[in-house]
Design a protein around this motif. Structure first.
Motif, PDB file in Angstrom:
ATOM      1  N   SER A  27      28.326   8.767  80.227  1.00 35.13           N
ATOM      2  CA  SER A  27      27.995   8.483  81.624  1.00 35.13           C
ATOM      3  C   SER A  27      28.515   7.135  82.106  1.00 35.13           C
ATOM      4  O   SER A  27      28.239   6.720  83.232  1.00 35.13           O
ATOM      5  CB  SER A  27      26.472   8.552  81.836  1.00 35.13           C
ATOM      6  N   VAL A  28      29.297   6.440  81.266  1.00 37.24           N
ATOM      7  CA  VAL A  28      29.865   5.152  81.675  1.00 37.24           C
ATOM      8  C   VAL A  28      31.178   5.334  82.428  1.00 37.24           C
ATOM      9  O   VAL A  28      31.711   4.369  82.987  1.00 37.24           O
ATOM     10  CB  VAL A  28      30.077   4.238  80.445  1.00 37.24           C
ATOM     11  N   GLY A  29      31.704   6.551  82.476  1.00 37.20           N
ATOM     12  CA  GLY A  29      33.002   6.799  83.096  1.00 37.20           C
ATOM     13  C   GLY A  29      33.159   6.225  84.495  1.00 37.20           C
ATOM     14  O   GLY A  29      34.096   5.459  84.764  1.00 37.20           O
ATOM     15  N   PRO A  30      32.258   6.554  85.440  1.00 39.72           N
ATOM     16  CA  PRO A  30      32.396   5.991  86.790  1.00 39.72           C
ATOM     17  C   PRO A  30      32.292   4.477  86.823  1.00 39.72           C
ATOM     18  O   PRO A  30      32.959   3.819  87.626  1.00 39.72           O
ATOM     19  CB  PRO A  30      31.236   6.644  87.561  1.00 39.72           C
ATOM     20  N   ILE A  31      31.470   3.905  85.951  1.00 41.35           N
ATOM     21  CA  ILE A  31      31.334   2.445  85.902  1.00 41.35           C
ATOM     22  C   ILE A  31      32.660   1.808  85.514  1.00 41.35           C
ATOM     23  O   ILE A  31      33.102   0.818  86.105  1.00 41.35           O
ATOM     24  CB  ILE A  31      30.228   2.050  84.915  1.00 41.35           C
ATOM     25  N   ALA A  32      33.320   2.393  84.508  1.00 39.24           N
ATOM     26  CA  ALA A  32      34.594   1.859  84.049  1.00 39.24           C
ATOM     27  C   ALA A  32      35.662   1.981  85.126  1.00 39.24           C
ATOM     28  O   ALA A  32      36.396   1.020  85.410  1.00 39.24           O
ATOM     29  CB  ALA A  32      35.035   2.595  82.781  1.00 39.24           C
ATOM     30  N   ILE A  33      35.754   3.147  85.739  1.00 41.10           N
ATOM     31  CA  ILE A  33      36.818   3.385  86.722  1.00 41.10           C
ATOM     32  C   ILE A  33      36.600   2.582  87.996  1.00 41.10           C
ATOM     33  O   ILE A  33      37.535   2.002  88.550  1.00 41.10           O
ATOM     34  CB  ILE A  33      36.903   4.883  87.062  1.00 41.10           C
ATOM     35  N   THR A 162      33.997   4.259  74.956  1.00 39.54           N
ATOM     36  CA  THR A 162      34.216   5.290  75.972  1.00 39.54           C
ATOM     37  C   THR A 162      34.836   4.693  77.227  1.00 39.54           C
ATOM     38  O   THR A 162      35.725   5.298  77.849  1.00 39.54           O
ATOM     39  CB  THR A 162      32.892   5.984  76.322  1.00 39.54           C
ATOM     40  N   ALA A 163      34.363   3.493  77.616  1.00 34.68           N
ATOM     41  CA  ALA A 163      34.937   2.841  78.790  1.00 34.68           C
ATOM     42  C   ALA A 163      36.428   2.582  78.592  1.00 34.68           C
ATOM     43  O   ALA A 163      37.235   2.792  79.511  1.00 34.68           O
ATOM     44  CB  ALA A 163      34.198   1.534  79.071  1.00 34.68           C
ATOM     45  N   LYS A 164      36.811   2.134  77.397  1.00 31.99           N
ATOM     46  CA  LYS A 164      38.227   1.888  77.128  1.00 31.99           C
ATOM     47  C   LYS A 164      39.020   3.187  77.174  1.00 31.99           C
ATOM     48  O   LYS A 164      40.126   3.238  77.727  1.00 31.99           O
ATOM     49  CB  LYS A 164      38.390   1.227  75.754  1.00 31.99           C
ATOM     50  N   PHE A 165      38.461   4.238  76.589  1.00 28.92           N
ATOM     51  CA  PHE A 165      39.155   5.528  76.604  1.00 28.92           C
ATOM     52  C   PHE A 165      39.330   6.034  78.031  1.00 28.92           C
ATOM     53  O   PHE A 165      40.412   6.511  78.412  1.00 28.92           O
ATOM     54  CB  PHE A 165      38.377   6.553  75.775  1.00 28.92           C
ATOM     55  N   VAL A 166      38.271   5.909  78.838  1.00 29.95           N
ATOM     56  CA  VAL A 166      38.348   6.344  80.240  1.00 29.95           C
ATOM     57  C   VAL A 166      39.405   5.532  80.980  1.00 29.95           C
ATOM     58  O   VAL A 166      40.185   6.071  81.778  1.00 29.95           O
ATOM     59  CB  VAL A 166      36.973   6.200  80.923  1.00 29.95           C
ATOM     60  N   LEU A 167      39.458   4.234  80.714  1.00 29.51           N
ATOM     61  CA  LEU A 167      40.432   3.391  81.395  1.00 29.51           C
ATOM     62  C   LEU A 167      41.860   3.703  80.954  1.00 29.51           C
ATOM     63  O   LEU A 167      42.796   3.582  81.754  1.00 29.51           O
ATOM     64  CB  LEU A 167      40.110   1.919  81.152  1.00 29.51           C
ATOM     65  N   PHE A 171      44.272   4.551  83.896  1.00 35.51           N
ATOM     66  CA  PHE A 171      45.476   3.776  84.174  1.00 35.51           C
ATOM     67  C   PHE A 171      46.756   4.552  83.874  1.00 35.51           C
ATOM     68  O   PHE A 171      47.833   4.155  84.305  1.00 35.51           O
ATOM     69  CB  PHE A 171      45.446   2.458  83.400  1.00 35.51           C
ATOM     70  N   ALA A 172      46.613   5.660  83.139  1.00 39.28           N
ATOM     71  CA  ALA A 172      47.773   6.530  82.953  1.00 39.28           C
ATOM     72  C   ALA A 172      48.154   7.199  84.271  1.00 39.28           C
ATOM     73  O   ALA A 172      49.329   7.522  84.490  1.00 39.28           O
ATOM     74  CB  ALA A 172      47.477   7.584  81.891  1.00 39.28           C
TER      75      ALA A 172
END
Length: 451
Positions: A27-33, A162-167, A171-172
């Motif tokens: 659930s950290v995906g939106p926070i990271a993006i 997870t935040a790094k993976f989402v980023l 960023f891709a």
């Protein structure tokens, strides 16, 4: 108050299952993006629009982040005092989701065409909704760990990984867009980036439903004066918050000027999105190593190691002939990105300290402490943005002729972070001896916890 150590929602086991860590971190995906576009993409995007002057852009984003920092403790106190039931953190995140997405859509679609007076309120609202979503998620992680150092390292390590993976994935998107459409505008790259929120937000809300709740009983407050007094009387808390400020200042200085750095010094503006992408690839690769360092060395020592690594990379790496060289620049940014791991240690320290604070205060203040950490993070980012853009303006930087100011941009981009991480490493040294910061935690008498 939070549940006791041995009475988790998963039964009598005091440890957090791998499944819970996966759902929590998902659930950290939106926070990271939704956090990074404001510090990396939006200031140059607004500047390129020409409606708001470069110096005023720095002031505007500084004011909005300072506002957000001031609002954060209010949000944390609201979560602490107005939450009840088995999963209050889940409900706070759900309430923030829709306005957060709508405000982001407005910023990336028309933000470069708005006057200062119209853009600033949008930024203030966006930051406030983002903080509600983020602070609720952080407080939930602390409630799950319940002061257990090993569990907090695992949860917040999973969150950061997870935040790094989402980023990396996020960023891709602009990197691919820039590759497929070489003449794509900065706004086009931003739209490609934030379009992934349409996937990340629903996934986050679905993942939240799988994370065990923690029953929260509403506790009476004891007033802001006492709240502030107790915070100021805790050396441990003040040191953690100072480390958070300095880490945010250092990272904010790099992030807010990275687009200019890639264009003016590296002279690789056409590969700027690719290089940003590589920094998060580096982070995704090295996150398990930094989690291991947090668990084996302890979080303050891990923070010191990270600061030393970054200073070495910045001072040494910027002596290399990187200008116009894609491969060396790509390798350098990949390695540098692998060292951006401050939040693993800082969030873990806050989670470890929260039960100690509860004993000192007589009530749980977890969300308030995390919100105070966010306040320091916002102050650090705001200070970095204001100082970086002021220095750019002071030395006559012109975005339309960026390559003429390559060395100036390089010195600002690398020099301010060296100062920030150098001071953060020194401050972390004083946290090493705190009883709650030891790798193997044992129940401590009340007096020993007073630090």
């Amino acid at each position: 108050m939070q549940q006791g150590i041995g009475t988790t929602a998963e039964g009598g086991d005091a440890n957090i299952s791998r499944r819970t860590a996966i759902y929590y971190s998902a659930s950290v995906g939106p926070i990271a993006i939704m956090g990074l576009p404001l510090s990396i993409y939006l200031p140059p995007y607004i500047s390129d629009g020409g409606v708001v002057a470069v110096a005023l852009v720095g002031l505007m984003f500084s004011l909005s982040t300072l506002w957000d920092g001031l609002v954060d403790p209010l949000i944390g106190t609201m979560i602490d005092r107005k939450s009840k039931g088995d999963a209050p953190h889940r409900r706070w995140m759900a309430r923030a989701a829709v306005p957060l997405v709508l405000l982001l859509a407005l910023l990336v679609s028309i933000g470069d065409r708005l006057e200062f007076w119209a853009l600033l309120p949008l930024l203030l609202l966006y930051y406030s909704c983002y903080s509600l979503f983020d602070v609720a998620h952080l407080a939930w992680g602390s409630a799950l760990s319940n002061g257990r150092s090993e569990v907090s390292a695992r949860l917040f390590g999973a969150r950061e990984y997870t935040a790094k993976f989402v980023l990396v994935v996020a960023f891709a998107a602009p990197a691919l867009a820039q590759y497929l459409i070489p003449d794509i505008s900065l706004q086009g790259r931003i739209v490609a980036y934030v379009s992934l929120v349409a996937i990340a937000m629903p996934l986050a809300l679905l993942a939240n439903r799988k994370v065990p709740g923690r029953p929260v009983a509403i506790e009476p407050g004891f007033g802001w004066r006492k709240e502030l007094k107790l915070s100021l009387q805790s050396p441990s808390l003040l040191l953690i918050l100072l480390v958070q400020f300095l880490n945010a200042f250092a990272f904010g200085a790099m992030a807010s000027t990275y687009i200019f750095f890639a264009e003016a010094y590296l002279r690789l503006d056409q590969y700027g999105s690719l290089l940003l992408f590589l920094t998060f690839v580096g982070g995704a690769i090295t996150t398990p190593l930094w989690v291991y360092a947090a668990r084996k060395l302890g979080k303050p020592k891990g923070m010191m190691l990270m600061c030393s690594t970054l200073i070495f990379l910045l001072i040494g790496g910027l002596q290399l002939p990187l200008a116009g060289q894609l491969l060396p620049s790509a390798i350098y940014t990949l390695i540098l990105g692998g060292a951006f791991m401050g939040l693993i240690f800082i969030f873990g320290m806050i989670a470890d300290y929260a039960p100690v604070d509860a004993q000192i205060c007589g009530r749980d203040r977890t969300a308030f402490i995390f919100a105070s950490g966010n306040l320091m993070q916002k102050f650090g980012n705001a200070s970095a943005l204001a100082i970086s853009y002021w220095l750019l303006g002071y030395f006559g930087f012109d975005p339309s002729n960026a390559e003429a100011h390559g060395k100036t941009v390089r010195n600002i981009w690398g020099g301010l972070p060296v100062i920030g991480w150098g001071l953060a490493g020194i401050i972390a040294l004083f946290l090493v001896r705190q009883p709650w910061a030891q790798v193997q935690q044992l129940p401590l008498p009340r007096k020993a916890m007073a630090g």
